[in-house]
Design a protein around this motif. Sequence first.
Motif, mmCIF file in Angstrom:
data_model
loop_
_atom_site.group_PDB
_atom_site.id
_atom_site.type_symbol
_atom_site.label_atom_id
_atom_site.label_comp_id
_atom_site.label_asym_id
_atom_site.label_seq_id
_atom_site.Cartn_x
_atom_site.Cartn_y
_atom_site.Cartn_z
ATOM 1 N N ILE A 103 7.107 -7.875 -57.163
ATOM 2 C CA ILE A 103 6.104 -8.885 -56.843
ATOM 3 C C ILE A 103 5.556 -9.475 -58.133
ATOM 4 N N GLY A 104 5.370 -10.794 -58.142
ATOM 5 C CA GLY A 104 4.768 -11.496 -59.260
ATOM 6 C C GLY A 104 3.786 -12.518 -58.726
ATOM 7 N N ALA A 105 3.062 -13.159 -59.610
ATOM 8 C CA ALA A 105 2.038 -14.110 -59.169
ATOM 9 C C ALA A 105 1.917 -15.253 -60.158
ATOM 10 N N VAL A 106 1.536 -16.404 -59.623
ATOM 11 C CA VAL A 106 1.138 -17.550 -60.431
ATOM 12 C C VAL A 106 -0.314 -17.832 -60.064
ATOM 13 N N VAL A 107 -1.219 -17.666 -61.010
ATOM 14 C CA VAL A 107 -2.655 -17.791 -60.761
ATOM 15 C C VAL A 107 -3.137 -19.115 -61.340
ATOM 16 N N ALA A 108 -3.701 -19.972 -60.493
ATOM 17 C CA ALA A 108 -4.145 -21.301 -60.915
ATOM 18 C C ALA A 108 -5.645 -21.425 -60.703
ATOM 19 N N THR A 109 -6.362 -21.802 -61.759
ATOM 20 C CA THR A 109 -7.808 -21.967 -61.666
ATOM 21 C C THR A 109 -8.236 -23.429 -61.765
ATOM 22 N N GLY A 110 -7.319 -24.308 -62.083
ATOM 23 C CA GLY A 110 -7.673 -25.698 -62.342
ATOM 24 C C GLY A 110 -7.830 -25.976 -63.823
ATOM 25 N N ARG A 135 15.381 -16.052 -57.639
ATOM 26 C CA ARG A 135 16.248 -15.492 -56.603
ATOM 27 C C ARG A 135 15.562 -15.629 -55.259
ATOM 28 N N ARG A 136 16.354 -15.686 -54.206
ATOM 29 C CA ARG A 136 15.791 -15.887 -52.873
ATOM 30 C C ARG A 136 14.843 -14.749 -52.531
ATOM 31 N N GLY A 137 13.725 -15.096 -51.917
ATOM 32 C CA GLY A 137 12.749 -14.080 -51.567
ATOM 33 C C GLY A 137 11.632 -14.665 -50.721
ATOM 34 N N LEU A 138 10.425 -14.171 -50.931
ATOM 35 C CA LEU A 138 9.247 -14.598 -50.174
ATOM 36 C C LEU A 138 8.249 -15.231 -51.133
ATOM 37 N N VAL A 139 7.769 -16.419 -50.781
ATOM 38 C CA VAL A 139 6.704 -17.080 -51.533
ATOM 39 C C VAL A 139 5.479 -17.167 -50.634
ATOM 40 N N THR A 140 4.360 -16.643 -51.104
ATOM 41 C CA THR A 140 3.099 -16.690 -50.372
ATOM 42 C C THR A 140 2.108 -17.548 -51.158
ATOM 43 N N VAL A 141 1.497 -18.496 -50.483
ATOM 44 C CA VAL A 141 0.499 -19.357 -51.112
ATOM 45 C C VAL A 141 -0.857 -19.033 -50.489
ATOM 46 N N ILE A 142 -1.825 -18.641 -51.316
ATOM 47 C CA ILE A 142 -3.163 -18.302 -50.825
ATOM 48 C C ILE A 142 -4.141 -19.328 -51.386
ATOM 49 N N LEU A 192 13.461 -7.057 -52.129
ATOM 50 C CA LEU A 192 12.747 -8.316 -51.907
ATOM 51 C C LEU A 192 11.956 -8.683 -53.159
ATOM 52 N N GLU A 193 12.059 -9.940 -53.564
ATOM 53 C CA GLU A 193 11.216 -10.443 -54.647
ATOM 54 C C GLU A 193 10.174 -11.373 -54.044
ATOM 55 N N THR A 194 8.919 -11.041 -54.232
ATOM 56 C CA THR A 194 7.807 -11.808 -53.681
ATOM 57 C C THR A 194 7.034 -12.466 -54.811
ATOM 58 N N TRP A 195 6.750 -13.746 -54.644
ATOM 59 C CA TRP A 195 5.872 -14.463 -55.568
ATOM 60 C C TRP A 195 4.667 -14.963 -54.799
ATOM 61 N N VAL A 196 3.487 -14.776 -55.375
ATOM 62 C CA VAL A 196 2.253 -15.200 -54.727
ATOM 63 C C VAL A 196 1.593 -16.274 -55.594
ATOM 64 N N VAL A 197 1.381 -17.453 -54.999
ATOM 65 C CA VAL A 197 0.616 -18.502 -55.670
ATOM 66 C C VAL A 197 -0.845 -18.310 -55.285
ATOM 67 N N VAL A 198 -1.671 -17.984 -56.268
ATOM 68 C CA VAL A 198 -3.079 -17.651 -56.026
ATOM 69 C C VAL A 198 -3.954 -18.798 -56.522
ATOM 70 N N ASP A 199 -4.646 -19.445 -55.603
ATOM 71 C CA ASP A 199 -5.555 -20.543 -55.931
ATOM 72 C C ASP A 199 -6.951 -19.969 -56.184
ATOM 73 N N THR A 221 -3.151 -22.170 -65.823
ATOM 74 C CA THR A 221 -2.254 -21.512 -64.879
ATOM 75 C C THR A 221 -1.577 -20.359 -65.596
ATOM 76 N N GLU A 222 -1.663 -19.165 -65.027
ATOM 77 C CA GLU A 222 -1.107 -17.962 -65.647
ATOM 78 C C GLU A 222 -0.020 -17.379 -64.750
ATOM 79 N N ARG A 223 1.113 -17.045 -65.360
ATOM 80 C CA ARG A 223 2.209 -16.420 -64.633
ATOM 81 C C ARG A 223 2.215 -14.923 -64.922
ATOM 82 N N LEU A 224 2.192 -14.112 -63.879
ATOM 83 C CA LEU A 224 2.296 -12.662 -63.996
ATOM 84 C C LEU A 224 3.688 -12.272 -63.536
ATOM 85 N N PRO A 225 4.541 -11.766 -64.409
ATOM 86 C CA PRO A 225 5.960 -11.552 -64.079
ATOM 87 C C PRO A 225 6.151 -10.585 -62.920
#
Length: 289
Positions: A108-115, A167-174, A65-72, A118-122
Amino acid sequence: MELTVRHRLDGLLQGNHTGLLPGPGSEPGEARPYQAGDDVRRMDWAVTARTTAPHVRETIADRELETWVVVDLSPSLDFGTAERDKRELVLAGLTAVAHLTTGGGNRIGAVVATGERTERLPARGGLAHARGLVRRVAATPRATGEGAVRGEVLTDAMDQLRRPPRRRGLVTVISDFLGEPVWERSLRALRARHELLAIEVVDPRELELPDVGTVVLADPETGRQREVETTPLLRREFAAAASAHRDRVSAALRRCGAAHLTLRTDRDWVADIVRFAVARKQSPTPGGR
C-alpha cells in the motif's frame, strides 16, 4: 483506530484481499448463474449451452494486491460540526483501507495532497509500513488555503499515479469532492488499469443550514467570508444546491466506474463501511461500480 477496524471488519475478509472492494482476478474459478449487473464478458458459454441457463465464470483474485490511496487534506477537510471533523474521517477511511488490504505480500502507498504540496509515500508491504503510513498522513501539517485551486488538488494527485504507470491494483480516493468534478478525466484514465473506490466524506452542515439567524460563512480554500441571514428561502436554496452538487459527484463517479462509499461526521463510520462491504459481497457489479 486499528483495533476498531480489525474488531468490526475482519469478519468480512475472505482470502487475501476481498474486503472493501472485491475485484476480478486472473484465474478462472467456479461457474454460477448470471445475475443482473454481472459483466457479460465473463459469460461461460459452454456451461450456458449445457444448462440452457446463462452462467458466468467467477475469477480468483491475484495473490498480491498493490493499493494506492489518494488522500485529500486540503483546507475544506479541516471542518466538522458533529462527532468529528472531516480530516479525522479521512484518516479513518485510510486506516480501514490500509488494514483491510495488508498481508499476503500486498503493498500500500499513498499520495497526500494538501493544496500547498503533494507528497508520495511509496508502496510497501507489511503491517509496520501500513501503521507508519497512517501515522505520517496523520502528522501532515494543516494547509493554509494558499495552494492550488479547488478540484485541481485531486486532479494533480491522480495524475501522479499515472506517470509512470503502476501495476494493476486498487486505487482509493478519499475526499469531500467539493467543487466542480474537474478530476473526472483523470479518474477515468486510472480506471483503465485499476479498480476504483471513492470515499466521500460529508458533514451535515454542508447539506443544510440550521435556523440560527445571522451567521458568517467562510470559504476555507480562499478565506473569503460572507454574513448571511438563514431565512427559510435561503435554507431551501442551500439544501437544493448541495443536493444537486452531490448528484453531480455521484454521476461523475459512476461514469468513471468507481465504487462510491459515503462517510458522514454524524454517523458511525465503521458501520457504514460494514454495510458497504456486505452489500458489495451480496450483489457484486462489474468494473467496481
